[in-house]
Scaffold this active site. Structure first.
Site: not given
Length: 515
Positions: A184, A285, A319, A494
């Site tokens: 994505n 993640e 997400c 991150e």
């Protein structure tokens, strides 16, 4: 200022609030580009699979082939790991200044090739070209950010409790980093991970998503031009059938010290189990189930524009997309009315290469089947369909932007991550009820709160069990922000000051005896 719906949102889908001039495009089949590669990238060489196998990369909007890449397997992955391990022995000794300069060159090269990179991304992922340009800029920002961060990695001198001892901490690169990235955000998720690792002095073996390998290979070409040494960045491409075995060897190899993964919680748990035998450091993640809470005191125009921004980019396939819309009863009907109108007016579905398109296809037909099953489940359980609610006539990979009201916690659209252009709205009465509903999930990545009550902002933000909270804001991603989740949405962080690069660093304690 959030721009009004129909303005910037139409042009660039609110992606990082950047406006782009959109050129006109002709129908496209196969792209000829200096950044398109038909080989994987290992040890600075464009490499075929040892088996000779290849697979086609297709445009989800049209089904047409846009490239062919190697379908690699475990043997190729082992070779890439060995290459990365060998290179690490010398790369870890380079100075932070040297690594910084290479990443800054890569940053400039990415921005200098933004149009080409965006076209590649749109062709293999399907998102509108303006969104792709926004992603390339976002991805480039991590090159620049970690080029700066790496020169600030510092140990400490600790006051010793003993007169005959000196105490220090030393920070060192962790080693070879195995990375698995999603389709994505096929550019930005690579730079967010790989640039942090390279900045720290690590080497990388990366498996990009099988649907979108061309963006990863294009970055390899630019990293090569930037002078990043052979063997530092290695990309192993494969089709869906070889992906589990490649992931397994990355996790189980004793030469790999770190695993970084972005994807579903289910796959993340598999990788964690596989990494346990060698006790690897893992950054995960994982999936989300983001609540989007709108209180009676909210500025409804801001809430609607933010809902459009965070829900419909990448056709709802992110997400951190709002997944559960919780709207207080006093403002509920007005919010539904205004959001329905905005969807009808501002969303244009189509091929991402076409001018004016704001929502492209879903990544494949399986994704559409899943979204359609969720909507049908909600409809059968009594949800009201205000707009959409069906597959698009444009093709098997398109789904109409949809708004449902009367959603309950028993419906799939509430229990699971939708990953599609579907808004499901539930009504609540009190702040306490909203918090209970919002936290009633195993996910904990992102949440959104809309209220004009400053005290309520703090109360709710602190009460939400999420790693990221947007307060009166639907778009929060930037290299300066710290990205990561609570609960089953992941481990580690991150980006951000210190956090992103620390994932790729080991801390060594030195105790020096003095006479």
């Amino acid at each position: 200022m959030i721009p009004k719906a129909g303005g910037l949102w139409k042009a660039s889908h609110f992606i990082w609030k950047t406006t782009f001039i959109r050129p006109q495009f002709q129908p496209y089949v196969r792209m000829s580009s200096s950044l398109i590669r038909d080989k994987a990238y290992i040890n600075g060489q464009w490499t075929s699979a040892k088996s000779g196998a290849t697979y086609n990369v297709t445009n989800p909007a049209t089904g047409e082939v846009v490239g062919t890449v190697p379908d690699m397997d475990v043997r190729d992955t082992v070779a890439a790991i060995e290459t990365a391990y060998k290179r690490f022995q010398t790369f870890k000794k380079t100075t932070a200044k040297e690594r910084s300069e290479k990443l800054k060159v890569a940053y400039r090269l990415i921005l200098g090739n933004i149009d080409e990179l965006a076209r590649i991304l749109t062709l293999e992922n399907g998102k509108p070209l303006a969104e792709s340009k926004g992603e390339i800029m976002y991805g480039a920002s991590f090159c620049e950010w970690f080029a700066e961060e790496c020169r600030r990695v510092q140990g400490t001198i600790v006051p010793s409790p003993f007169p005959t001892k000196k105490i220090f901490t030393l920070k060192q690169p962790i080693g070879v980093c195995g990375m698995i990235t999603p389709w994505n955000f096929p550019n930005a998720m690579i730079t967010r991970k790989a640039c942090a690792a390279i900045a720290a002095g690590c080497t990388v073996v990366l498996k990009p998503a099988e649907d979108t390998p061309l963006s990863a290979l294009a970055l390899c070409e630019l990293f090569d031009r930037a002078g990043i040494p052979a063997g530092v960045m290695n990309v192993v491409t494969c089709n869906r059938g070889n992906a589990p075995a490649i992931g397994k060897v990355l996790c189980e190899s004793p030469l790999v010290s770190h695993i970084s993964f972005t994807g579903s919680s289910a796959v993340g748990k598999i990788l964690l189990r596989q990494s346990a035998e060698t006790v690897k450091k893992c950054s995960m993640e994982l999936g989300g189930n983001a609540p989007f809470i709108v209180f009676d005191s909210a500025d409804i125009e801001v809430a609607v524009r933010s809902a459009m921004a965070c829900k419909f980019r990448c056709a709802g396939q992110t997400c951190v997309c709002a997944n559960r819309f919780l709207v207080q009863e006093g403002i509920h009907d007005k919010f539904v009315e205004k959001l329905t109108a905005s969807i009808k007016q501002d969303v244009k579905i189509g091929n991402g290469m076409e001018s004016g398109v704001t929502q492209g296809p879903l990544i494949n037909k399986r994704a559409v089947d899943k979204v359609d099953s969720f909507v049908e489940d909600a409809r059968k359980q009594g949800a009201n369909v205000h707009v959409g609610g069906q597959r698009s006539s444009l093709g098997d990979t398109f789904y109409e932007p949809t708004l449902l009201s009367g959603v309950t916690s028993d419906m799939l659209v509430s229990k699971e991550e939708i990953f599609g252009p579907v808004v499901g709205i539930a009504k609540f009465k009190t702040e306490e009820e909203a918090i209970i509903l919002a936290n009633g999930t195993s996910a904990g990545l992102a949440g959104y709160v809309f209220t004009s009550d400053a005290s309520q902002q703090w109360r709710v933000a602190e009460a939400l069990e999420y790693g990221i909270v947007g307060l009166n804001e639907g778009l929060f991603s930037c290299c300066e922000g710290t990205f990561g989740g609570f609960k089953e949405s992941g481990l580690g962080r991150e980006g951000g000051i210190g956090y992103g690069i620390e994932e790729y660093i080991e801390v060594k304690y030195l105790c020096m005896g003095m006479k």
